[in-house]
Design an enzyme around this catalytic site. Structure first.
Site: not given
Ligand code: NAP
Length: 243
Positions: A61, A87, A139, A152, A155, A185
């Site tokens: 994406v 997401n 975030s 980050y 963004s 999280i």
């Molecule tokens: P995660 O476990 O690392 O998962 C990230 C997901 O994003 C994966 O499914 C990955 O898919 C997908 N992704 C990344 N780049 C992509 C691209 N170019 N095209 C399509 N898919 C893509 O991370 P998460 O913790 O679930 O994070 C999800 C969202 O929440 C993110 O935007 C993150 O910044 C935000 N967030 C997370 C936290 C936290 O503490 N975990 C806190 C604040 C915000 P593939 O592996 O299939 O490429």
């Protein structure tokens, strides 16, 4: 009438749980993934066991052409898009002075450009239907800034700006745009943190715990069903930051 939702980055973590939750509530979900094909296939199988059919679709994406194909696939099959969850995202810990143009382009394209371009591609259909709900997963660092996560943070602040401006522009078309800004999280995004670091962070959080993916998915489900919330940044963080 069945609602149609695209969830980007749904192979793992928060996106996966959002896709599951929406599908369990009777929404037809197109779960996007990029690199983690096996995880995406597993999600589809998991849902099948609950007698729920979801679509999985590979697209980077951060790439306009691939986004166009994802949206085209959805519209050809389901004729409309009611819900978009932006997401997909990546993170990186680095001293600001060591960041490169490549780092900037990679993080901004994956986190912010993706939300911009995905929104642009789905909005014409939403405007046509005078109905839509867009949720950007930003975030807390977009709100208060994160040390060693400057790009980050930029963004995610950009995503929140997109949310506020688009909410104003699209409100008259009955399209609601909101951000959910998670705190810490429990997903693989934080797998770099040691047990001690996690414990220290927990101690800083008034509710005394790290969030889980269900905490975010519950809020998404609420927003999807709401009718009067738009342009808001809803931070789910256990009280870690209170603005
Ligand atoms: P995660 O476990 O690392 O998962 C990230 C997901 O994003 C994966 O499914 C990955 O898919 C997908 N992704 C990344 N780049 C992509 C691209 N170019 N095209 C399509 N898919 C893509 O991370 P998460 O913790 O679930 O994070 C999800 C969202 O929440 C993110 O935007 C993150 O910044 C935000 N967030 C997370 C936290 C936290 O503490 N975990 C806190 C604040 C915000 P593939 O592996 O299939 O490429």
């Amino acid at each position: 009438m069945e609602k149609i939702a695209i969830v980007t980055g749904a192979s793992r973590g928060i996106g996966r749980e959002i896709a599951k939750t929406l599908a369990q509530k009777g929404i037809k979900v197109i779960a996007n993934y990029n690199k983690s094909e096996e995880d995406a296939k597993q999600l589809k199988e998991e849902m099948k066991k609950e007698n729920i059919e979801i679509d999985i679709y590979k697209a980077d994406v951060s790439n306009r052409e691939q986004i166009k194909k994802l949206v085209e696939y959805t519209l050809n099959k389901y004729k409309k898009i009611d819900i978009l969850i932006n997401n997909a995202g990546i993170s990186e810990y680095k001293l600001f002075t060591e960041e490169t143009d490549e780092d900037w382009n990679k993080i901004i394209n994956n986190n912010l450009y993706s939300a911009f371009a995905m929104s642009q591609e789905v909005i014409p259909n939403m405007i046509h239907n005078k109905n839509g709900c867009i949720i950007n997963i930003s975030s807390i660092w977009g709100m208060v800034g994160g040390s060693l996560e400057v790009i980050y943070s930029v963004s995610k602040a950009g995503m929140d700006g997109l949310t506020k401006a688009l909410a104003k522009e699209l409100g008259p078309s009955n399209i609601r745009v909101n951000s959910i800004a998670p705190g810490l999280i429990n997903t693989s995004m934080n797998s770099n943190l040691t047990y001690e670091e996690l414990k220290e962070l927990k101690d800083e959080i008034p509710l005394g715990k790290i969030g889980n993916v269900e905490d975010i998915a519950r809020c998404v489900n609420w927003l999807v069903n709401d009718e009067f919330t738009t342009g808001q940044i809803i931070s789910i963080n256990g009280g870690w930051i209170i603005t």
